[in-house]
Design a protein around this motif. Structure first.
Motif, mmCIF file in Angstrom:
data_model
loop_
_atom_site.group_PDB
_atom_site.id
_atom_site.type_symbol
_atom_site.label_atom_id
_atom_site.label_comp_id
_atom_site.label_asym_id
_atom_site.label_seq_id
_atom_site.Cartn_x
_atom_site.Cartn_y
_atom_site.Cartn_z
ATOM 1 N N LEU A 193 -1.253 8.429 2.821
ATOM 2 C CA LEU A 193 -2.019 7.609 3.775
ATOM 3 C C LEU A 193 -2.593 8.478 4.899
ATOM 4 N N ILE A 194 -1.763 9.329 5.456
ATOM 5 C CA ILE A 194 -2.182 10.155 6.598
ATOM 6 C C ILE A 194 -3.335 11.082 6.172
ATOM 7 N N ASN A 195 -3.204 11.684 4.996
ATOM 8 C CA ASN A 195 -4.278 12.574 4.503
ATOM 9 C C ASN A 195 -5.586 11.833 4.277
ATOM 10 N N LYS A 196 -5.482 10.569 3.922
ATOM 11 C CA LYS A 196 -6.690 9.787 3.646
ATOM 12 C C LYS A 196 -7.183 9.046 4.882
ATOM 13 N N ASN A 197 -6.582 9.331 6.031
ATOM 14 C CA ASN A 197 -6.984 8.648 7.267
ATOM 15 C C ASN A 197 -6.732 7.140 7.243
ATOM 16 N N LYS A 198 -5.697 6.761 6.540
ATOM 17 C CA LYS A 198 -5.296 5.346 6.489
ATOM 18 C C LYS A 198 -4.007 5.181 7.275
ATOM 19 N N GLY A 199 -3.615 3.935 7.447
ATOM 20 C CA GLY A 199 -2.403 3.698 8.219
ATOM 21 C C GLY A 199 -1.560 2.584 7.642
ATOM 22 N N ILE A 200 -0.718 2.047 8.504
ATOM 23 C CA ILE A 200 0.127 0.917 8.118
ATOM 24 C C ILE A 200 -0.025 -0.171 9.176
ATOM 25 N N GLU A 201 0.391 -1.355 8.809
ATOM 26 C CA GLU A 201 0.449 -2.404 9.821
ATOM 27 C C GLU A 201 1.906 -2.659 10.167
#
Ligand SMILES: [Zn+2]
Ligand SMILES: [Zn+2]
Length: 265
Positions: free
Chosen positions: A182-190
């Motif tokens: 997620l971090i590498n793809k610039n995504k996150g969590i809720e």
């Protein structure tokens, strides 16, 4: 100032709530932004439920709401997509067409079996269930690109008491891989506070997992009540802000046209 980025309306087949009522409540409790994230789950394992809606109707209705209430609250157009590793391409197409502000990728079905009704857990030990769930999630986050955050990361504890008793630390290896992807793809969590309506009495993911996310360099976090009725909007957001600050997070994230904005907490 609070931003509820996980809210359902009657565009979801499991909610009867008109957006109008939700928005009025959101204004009453002083939310700064509200993002509707109605359900689309392709190939849902229970064919009697249709988690799908017409995107044009959805867009028109949200635009109408913006005209009515846009001077009092910012209204965003999001979606909660039920991801499964065999339908990723279809999910990509949907996001491409939908022109959403924000996309939550959630697992509701695993191994083509329902988590909610418990089918998934039949003939599996709690360990097998948990591992299988995280393996499927990892597969999906690796393959899928058109989303912003993963929804309710360890939701399966909500649906099975034996799984809920598992020590999540036993799964940190795979969770680490998920977070790094997620971090590498610039995504996150809720952070999903719906657990307070259920027996969990906690948010998802839990404190330790959030801390682990932070240690790995995770920064993108949205906050969502996962409301299907108006009363649960913004549940426990004040408490979550305190917890986030305690862990060392300085921002929460909001989205517009899928672009993150970082809001100081
Ligand atoms: Zn969900
Ligand atoms: Zn939801």
């Amino acid at each position: 100032m609070y931003y509820d980025y996980h809210v359902h309306s009657n565009f979801s087949s499991d909610s009867d709530t008109d957006m109008k009522d939700t928005i009025e409540r959101a204004i009453d409790i002083g939310l700064k932004e509200i993002c509707f994230t109605d359900h689309i789950d392709y190939d849902y394992c229970d064919p009697t439920i249709n988690f799908d809606f017409d995107i044009n109707e959805y867009t028109d209705y949200i635009n109408k709401m913006r005209k009515l209430y846009g001077n009092k609250i910012k209204i965003l157009k999001g979606v909660e997509i039920g991801i499964q590793s065999h339908i990723i391409e279809k999910c990509e197409d949907l996001v491409d067409k939908g022109k959403f502000d924000f996309v939550i990728a959630s697992i509701h079905t695993c191994d083509r079996k329902d988590l909610y009704n418990g089918d998934f857990f039949i003939d599996k030990s709690p360990k097998e269930s948990y591992s299988k769930y995280f393996e499927e999630l990892l597969k999906c986050v690796k393959a899928f690109d058109s989303f912003n955050v993963v929804g309710h990361l360890n939701i399966i504890i909500r649906y099975n008491e034996a799984v809920a008793k598992e020590n999540i630390r036993d799964y940190y290896n795979i969770i680490e891989e998920i977070f790094k992807t997620l971090i590498n793809k610039n995504k996150g969590i809720e952070i999903n506070t719906s657990g307070y309506r259920y027996k969990l009495n906690d948010f998802m993911p839990s404190y330790d997992v959030l801390k682990f996310y932070k240690e790995l360099g995770g920064e993108i976090i949205t906050l969502g009540s996962d409301s299907h009725v108006v009363d649960t909007l913004g549940t426990k957001f004040d408490y979550v802000y305190e917890v986030l600050k305690y862990i060392g997070f300085k921002y929460i994230t909001t989205f517009e046209n899928m672009e993150p904005r970082f809001i100081k907490i």
